[in-house]
Design a protein around this motif. Sequence first.
Motif, PDB file in Angstrom:
ATOM      1  N   MET A   1      11.392 -20.500 -15.495  1.00  0.00           N
ATOM      2  CA  MET A   1      10.658 -19.513 -14.710  1.00  0.00           C
ATOM      3  C   MET A   1       9.479 -20.162 -14.001  1.00  0.00           C
ATOM      4  SD  MET A   1      10.413 -16.061 -16.994  1.00  0.00           S
ATOM      5  CE  MET A   1      11.849 -15.126 -17.442  1.00  0.00           C
ATOM      6  N   ASN A   2       9.171 -19.664 -12.828  1.00  0.00           N
ATOM      7  CA  ASN A   2       8.002 -20.127 -12.092  1.00  0.00           C
ATOM      8  C   ASN A   2       6.839 -19.183 -12.350  1.00  0.00           C
ATOM      9  OD1 ASN A   2       9.346 -22.270 -10.826  1.00  0.00           O
ATOM     10  ND2 ASN A   2      10.246 -20.851  -9.370  1.00  0.00           N
ATOM     11  N   GLU A   3       5.687 -19.737 -12.700  1.00  0.00           N
ATOM     12  CA  GLU A   3       4.526 -18.915 -12.983  1.00  0.00           C
ATOM     13  C   GLU A   3       3.683 -18.724 -11.734  1.00  0.00           C
ATOM     14  OE1 GLU A   3       3.697 -19.809 -17.672  1.00  0.00           O
ATOM     15  OE2 GLU A   3       2.523 -20.873 -16.179  1.00  0.00           O
ATOM     16  N   PHE A   4       3.049 -17.573 -11.641  1.00  0.00           N
ATOM     17  CA  PHE A   4       2.141 -17.328 -10.536  1.00  0.00           C
ATOM     18  C   PHE A   4       1.085 -16.336 -10.976  1.00  0.00           C
ATOM     19  CE2 PHE A   4       5.421 -14.138 -10.204  1.00  0.00           C
ATOM     20  CZ  PHE A   4       4.767 -12.983  -9.852  1.00  0.00           C
ATOM     21  N   LEU A   5      -0.069 -16.414 -10.364  1.00  0.00           N
ATOM     22  CA  LEU A   5      -1.132 -15.456 -10.604  1.00  0.00           C
ATOM     23  C   LEU A   5      -0.916 -14.265  -9.689  1.00  0.00           C
ATOM     24  CD1 LEU A   5      -3.884 -14.681 -11.856  1.00  0.00           C
ATOM     25  CD2 LEU A   5      -4.970 -15.923  -9.981  1.00  0.00           C
ATOM     26  N   GLU A   6      -1.020 -13.074 -10.232  1.00  0.00           N
ATOM     27  CA  GLU A   6      -0.790 -11.869  -9.451  1.00  0.00           C
ATOM     28  C   GLU A   6      -2.096 -11.085  -9.314  1.00  0.00           C
ATOM     29  OE1 GLU A   6       2.571  -8.397  -9.406  1.00  0.00           O
ATOM     30  OE2 GLU A   6       1.681  -8.918 -11.319  1.00  0.00           O
ATOM     31  N   LEU A   7      -2.457 -10.762  -8.082  1.00  0.00           N
ATOM     32  CA  LEU A   7      -3.670  -9.987  -7.820  1.00  0.00           C
ATOM     33  C   LEU A   7      -3.307  -8.700  -7.090  1.00  0.00           C
ATOM     34  CD1 LEU A   7      -6.178 -12.747  -6.607  1.00  0.00           C
ATOM     35  CD2 LEU A   7      -5.824 -11.870  -8.922  1.00  0.00           C
ATOM     36  N   LYS A   8      -3.775  -7.605  -7.623  1.00  0.00           N
ATOM     37  CA  LYS A   8      -3.541  -6.318  -6.990  1.00  0.00           C
ATOM     38  C   LYS A   8      -4.675  -6.026  -6.011  1.00  0.00           C
ATOM     39  CE  LYS A   8      -2.743  -1.462  -8.178  1.00  0.00           C
ATOM     40  NZ  LYS A   8      -2.616  -0.492  -9.296  1.00  0.00           N
ATOM     41  N   VAL A   9      -4.308  -5.725  -4.774  1.00  0.00           N
ATOM     42  CA  VAL A   9      -5.269  -5.452  -3.706  1.00  0.00           C
ATOM     43  C   VAL A   9      -5.068  -4.014  -3.240  1.00  0.00           C
ATOM     44  CG1 VAL A   9      -6.106  -6.152  -1.432  1.00  0.00           C
ATOM     45  CG2 VAL A   9      -5.126  -7.867  -2.985  1.00  0.00           C
ATOM     46  N   ILE A  10      -6.159  -3.267  -3.129  1.00  0.00           N
ATOM     47  CA  ILE A  10      -6.097  -1.864  -2.707  1.00  0.00           C
ATOM     48  C   ILE A  10      -6.927  -1.679  -1.443  1.00  0.00           C
ATOM     49  CG2 ILE A  10      -6.780   0.487  -3.300  1.00  0.00           C
ATOM     50  CD1 ILE A  10      -4.600  -0.104  -5.031  1.00  0.00           C
ATOM     51  N   LEU A  11      -6.370  -1.000  -0.445  1.00  0.00           N
ATOM     52  CA  LEU A  11      -7.123  -0.605   0.746  1.00  0.00           C
ATOM     53  C   LEU A  11      -7.441   0.879   0.649  1.00  0.00           C
ATOM     54  CD1 LEU A  11      -5.805  -3.314   1.704  1.00  0.00           C
ATOM     55  CD2 LEU A  11      -5.856  -2.357   4.019  1.00  0.00           C
ATOM     56  N   LEU A  12      -8.715   1.227   0.768  1.00  0.00           N
ATOM     57  CA  LEU A  12      -9.165   2.611   0.696  1.00  0.00           C
ATOM     58  C   LEU A  12      -9.889   2.986   1.983  1.00  0.00           C
ATOM     59  CD1 LEU A  12     -10.664   2.675  -2.926  1.00  0.00           C
ATOM     60  CD2 LEU A  12      -8.422   3.525  -2.216  1.00  0.00           C
ATOM     61  N   GLY A  13      -9.784   4.233   2.365  1.00  0.00           N
ATOM     62  CA  GLY A  13     -10.463   4.688   3.566  1.00  0.00           C
ATOM     63  C   GLY A  13      -9.808   5.934   4.124  1.00  0.00           C
ATOM     64  N   GLU A  14     -10.456   6.558   5.088  1.00  0.00           N
ATOM     65  CA  GLU A  14      -9.952   7.792   5.676  1.00  0.00           C
ATOM     66  C   GLU A  14      -8.637   7.565   6.423  1.00  0.00           C
ATOM     67  OE1 GLU A  14     -11.751  11.029   5.322  1.00  0.00           O
ATOM     68  OE2 GLU A  14     -12.166   9.582   3.734  1.00  0.00           O
ATOM     69  N   SER A  15      -7.901   8.642   6.590  1.00  0.00           N
ATOM     70  CA  SER A  15      -6.667   8.595   7.363  1.00  0.00           C
ATOM     71  C   SER A  15      -6.989   8.200   8.805  1.00  0.00           C
ATOM     72  CB  SER A  15      -5.988   9.969   7.335  1.00  0.00           C
ATOM     73  OG  SER A  15      -4.799   9.965   8.075  1.00  0.00           O
ATOM     74  N   GLY A  16      -6.236   7.238   9.345  1.00  0.00           N
ATOM     75  CA  GLY A  16      -6.420   6.842  10.732  1.00  0.00           C
ATOM     76  C   GLY A  16      -7.316   5.644  10.960  1.00  0.00           C
ATOM     77  N   VAL A  17      -7.887   5.068   9.889  1.00  0.00           N
ATOM     78  CA  VAL A  17      -8.767   3.912  10.094  1.00  0.00           C
ATOM     79  C   VAL A  17      -7.976   2.627  10.328  1.00  0.00           C
ATOM     80  CG1 VAL A  17     -10.678   4.911   8.793  1.00  0.00           C
ATOM     81  CG2 VAL A  17      -9.002   3.448   7.617  1.00  0.00           C
ATOM     82  N   GLY A  18      -6.669   2.660  10.027  1.00  0.00           N
ATOM     83  CA  GLY A  18      -5.827   1.496  10.307  1.00  0.00           C
ATOM     84  C   GLY A  18      -5.410   0.688   9.098  1.00  0.00           C
ATOM     85  N   LYS A  19      -5.392   1.293   7.918  1.00  0.00           N
ATOM     86  CA  LYS A  19      -5.021   0.551   6.704  1.00  0.00           C
ATOM     87  C   LYS A  19      -3.592   0.006   6.800  1.00  0.00           C
ATOM     88  CE  LYS A  19      -5.869   3.994   3.914  1.00  0.00           C
ATOM     89  NZ  LYS A  19      -6.328   5.009   4.892  1.00  0.00           N
ATOM     90  N   THR A  20      -2.664   0.860   7.217  1.00  0.00           N
ATOM     91  CA  THR A  20      -1.263   0.435   7.326  1.00  0.00           C
ATOM     92  C   THR A  20      -1.106  -0.683   8.352  1.00  0.00           C
ATOM     93  OG1 THR A  20      -0.509   2.660   6.729  1.00  0.00           O
ATOM     94  CG2 THR A  20       1.097   1.206   7.788  1.00  0.00           C
ATOM     95  N   SER A  21      -1.813  -0.567   9.462  1.00  0.00           N
ATOM     96  CA  SER A  21      -1.744  -1.596  10.508  1.00  0.00           C
ATOM     97  C   SER A  21      -2.323  -2.925  10.033  1.00  0.00           C
ATOM     98  CB  SER A  21      -2.498  -1.125  11.760  1.00  0.00           C
ATOM     99  OG  SER A  21      -1.863   0.010  12.332  1.00  0.00           O
TER     100      SER A  21
END
Length: 386
Positions: A1-21
């Motif tokens: 198995m290959n090991e890797f460090l996993e980091l969870k990243v969260i984007l927060l903000g109002e609808s329409g600020v461009g998080k998905t983009s």
Amino acid sequence: MNEFLELKVILLGESGVGKTSIISRYINDTFSGDEKPSIAMNFSSKIITRNNFKIRLNIWDTIGQEKLRSLSNVFLNNAKIVILVYNILSIESFECLDYWLELYKNRLSDDTILGVAGNKQDLFLEQKVPDEDGSAYAKKNGAIFALISAKNNKAGLDKFMDQLVDAYLLKNSSKKPEVQKYIKLEKGQLENKSGGGCCGGKGKKSKNKYNNIIKKNNGILNCVFLGENGVGKTSIMKRICGKKFNQMEKHTEELTENLIISEETNLRLNIYDVNNDKIKSKEFVDIIKKVNIFFLVYDVHNMKTLKQLRYWIDIVKNCKEEDTSYLLFIIGNKEDEDILDKQNNDEELQKFSSEFNAIFRIASAKEDKGLENLVGDAIESYLNLP
């Protein structure tokens, strides 16, 4: 198995600020000017390298609409990097950062890195929020600040993400990182996804379903562990994710997820562990609706926990739409050599097998038995469902 460090990243903000983009630009270097507001929690992943060590960023796109914000709250668990996003053309989106910051403060640990991003820098001529206001807000809250443009400045976005990752690594340099592991599928399983046979010679059907998963779900299969409290769901999940067994494992307090990867097939598994008290919540139902593989766990020394699996199967059936294919994989846990009072559940297991077409495995999370290639077998079986 290959090991890797996993980091969870969260984007927060109002609808329409461009998080998905922002996520689309960072992950795929693409931009769509007509992105619709997110109506569900979604994530994408990207592997970067630091000091010859692979780091997988699991980046979650959260829901900014008022009526759905509670979902964002749940998914903050275990986040390592949180990015507050506002639109530089909208004073309201900037003022709402306080709401998202308060949400962050109440859910996350001290080792989490906070970022503040003013998006849509390409429209600076129409800017309503001064740069210095965004910078001051970040400084006041101990965050890393950046002005970015998902539309036309990938280099700036990449630099910002690198700063956040480097800050996390520096802040946690004294801690031994907990690594995740890639799934290593056995020879012959899913090895010929581009053509020929796989999965025991049922190549065409498996190949078609595999290709559909890649196309529709970005190669993601969703899994969940269900069963009575104390049967060892969390312990099994942690074992197959490459983590250590904890004899004093506590009941899961919230919804949590882990991501493990098959390097050979590019399949990604989002594996959920849930608090049984949450089973009537909207968050739980939304997850069950999208799950492909259900790991149903019982205690081999407690017949009641096996019979109670019917209750969990009924929940699954009530949440899933008709004609939706999913796999039931039943695991009998706590098959430990030092316990001699195992109950004979063969007759009950036969009933499950004939009634629900379920797959079975006896295992021990404590001794790491019966879990070898558990995920690979589950994938193979799911891809061969009718």
